[in-house]
Design an enzyme around this catalytic site. Structure first.
Site, PDB file in Angstrom:
ATOM      1  N   GLU A   9     -98.251  74.831  -8.010  1.00  0.00           N
ATOM      2  CA  GLU A   9     -97.851  73.496  -7.571  1.00  0.00           C
ATOM      3  C   GLU A   9     -96.557  73.656  -6.797  1.00  0.00           C
ATOM      4  O   GLU A   9     -95.770  74.588  -7.062  1.00  0.00           O
ATOM      5  CB  GLU A   9     -97.663  72.544  -8.752  1.00  0.00           C
ATOM      6  CG  GLU A   9     -98.903  72.338  -9.609  1.00  0.00           C
ATOM      7  CD  GLU A   9    -100.081  71.715  -8.870  1.00  0.00           C
ATOM      8  OE1 GLU A   9     -99.858  71.088  -7.808  1.00  0.00           O
ATOM      9  OE2 GLU A   9    -101.211  71.857  -9.339  1.00  0.00           O
ATOM     10  N   HIS A  57     -98.865  66.016  -8.919  1.00  0.00           N
ATOM     11  CA  HIS A  57     -98.686  66.876 -10.101  1.00  0.00           C
ATOM     12  C   HIS A  57     -97.744  66.308 -11.166  1.00  0.00           C
ATOM     13  O   HIS A  57     -97.702  66.807 -12.289  1.00  0.00           O
ATOM     14  CB  HIS A  57     -98.211  68.271  -9.701  1.00  0.00           C
ATOM     15  CG  HIS A  57     -97.037  68.296  -8.763  1.00  0.00           C
ATOM     16  ND1 HIS A  57     -95.809  67.723  -9.059  1.00  0.00           N
ATOM     17  CD2 HIS A  57     -96.903  68.849  -7.523  1.00  0.00           C
ATOM     18  CE1 HIS A  57     -94.969  67.923  -8.049  1.00  0.00           C
ATOM     19  NE2 HIS A  57     -95.613  68.594  -7.103  1.00  0.00           N
ATOM     20  N   HIS A 152    -102.705  67.062 -11.429  1.00  0.00           N
ATOM     21  CA  HIS A 152    -102.866  68.489 -11.162  1.00  0.00           C
ATOM     22  C   HIS A 152    -101.820  69.265 -11.954  1.00  0.00           C
ATOM     23  O   HIS A 152    -100.671  68.836 -12.084  1.00  0.00           O
ATOM     24  CB  HIS A 152    -102.681  68.786  -9.668  1.00  0.00           C
ATOM     25  CG  HIS A 152    -103.839  68.367  -8.826  1.00  0.00           C
ATOM     26  ND1 HIS A 152    -104.760  69.260  -8.337  1.00  0.00           N
ATOM     27  CD2 HIS A 152    -104.224  67.146  -8.393  1.00  0.00           C
ATOM     28  CE1 HIS A 152    -105.674  68.604  -7.635  1.00  0.00           C
ATOM     29  NE2 HIS A 152    -105.360  67.316  -7.648  1.00  0.00           N
ATOM     30  N   ASP A 157    -105.563  73.753 -13.718  1.00  0.00           N
ATOM     31  CA  ASP A 157    -106.425  73.983 -12.556  1.00  0.00           C
ATOM     32  C   ASP A 157    -106.965  75.410 -12.543  1.00  0.00           C
ATOM     33  O   ASP A 157    -108.099  75.655 -12.122  1.00  0.00           O
ATOM     34  CB  ASP A 157    -105.664  73.698 -11.263  1.00  0.00           C
ATOM     35  CG  ASP A 157    -105.518  72.204 -10.999  1.00  0.00           C
ATOM     36  OD1 ASP A 157    -106.001  71.409 -11.826  1.00  0.00           O
ATOM     37  OD2 ASP A 157    -104.908  71.838  -9.978  1.00  0.00           O
TER      38      ASP A 157
END
Length: 229
Positions: A9, A57, A152, A157
């Site tokens: 991220e 995120h 996310h 993920d």
């Protein structure tokens, strides 16, 4: 084969304009089985985070303020990735960011540390041209539950991507999947010993005559001599 499922991220979309990695999640897979060995870090980017990225995120400057900077975890990341095949969804994005981070530390590029990179987005576009191939879309296509994913996250993920990758690449290797990961004694127990003496059973005279009669019948029906004569 040692493979690493990786996701990151970031503060934004472009490392060339100063965006930074703020989370990395990696899972180890050997012979298509997750080992439970993982690497996960939240990282202080020492800069602002784009509001659009926060919406994706949920990571804020305040949350990351007491986390290590990338330089503090770079050696651990490189060691974890060393000589493995790395699996990433939309690899150019994550690799571009990691290359930028390693570059700031004069630690080379990702491809100098790993055996290769697999881009599952590229592979999915080849398998399903013209269809949506985001991670969420692939989870839906392969009936992989992602209901627990509201935002996310790099490690979450990576876990979903591991399932997607295995589903995308499931093929003939599954015929032997039960033997993967077993110790040699257990694997050998599955195998039957080969016979030391083989018996050759010849056709009897009656069987040979019956076979010849059958071939003659085939030739008569085809109205031409058989090619095997």
């Amino acid at each position: 084969m040692r493979q690493i499922i990786l996701d990151t991220e970031t503060t934004g979309l472009n490392p060339l304009t100063g965006d930074r990695v703020i989370e990395i999640g990696c899972l180890e897979m050997i012979d298509r089985r997750l080992t439970g060995n993982k690497l996960h870090h939240y990282i202080n980017p020492q800069r602002d985070i784009d509001p659009g990225a926060v919406a994706v995120h949920g990571l804020t400057v305040e949350f990351l303020s007491d986390k290590p900077v990338f330089a503090d975890v770079a050696d651990e990341i490189i060691t974890f990735l060393k000589d493995s095949e790395v699996i990433i969804h939309n690899a150019p994005f994550d690799v571009g960011f990691l290359d930028a981070e390693f570059g700031l530390l004069k630690r080379g590029k990702v491809d100098e540390h790993v055996a290769g990179v697999i881009d599952t987005l590229k592979n999915a576009r080849e398998m399903f041209p013209g269809k949506r191939n985001s991670l969420d879309a692939l989870c839906e296509r392969f009936a992989i539950s992602n209901e627990h994913r509201t935002l996310h996250g790099a490690l979450l993920d990576a876990e979903l991507l591991a399932e997607v990758y295995l589903a995308m690449t499931r093929g003939q290797e599954d015929l032997m999947i039960d033997l993967h990961g077993m110790d040699s004694d257990a694997a050998n127990a599955k195998r039957k010993p080969l016979p030391t003496k083989l018996v050759v059973q010849l056709a009897s005279i009656e069987e040979q005559e019956a076979h010849q009669a059958y071939l003659e019948g085939v030739a008569k029906a085809a109205k031409k001599p058989p090619v095997w004569n």
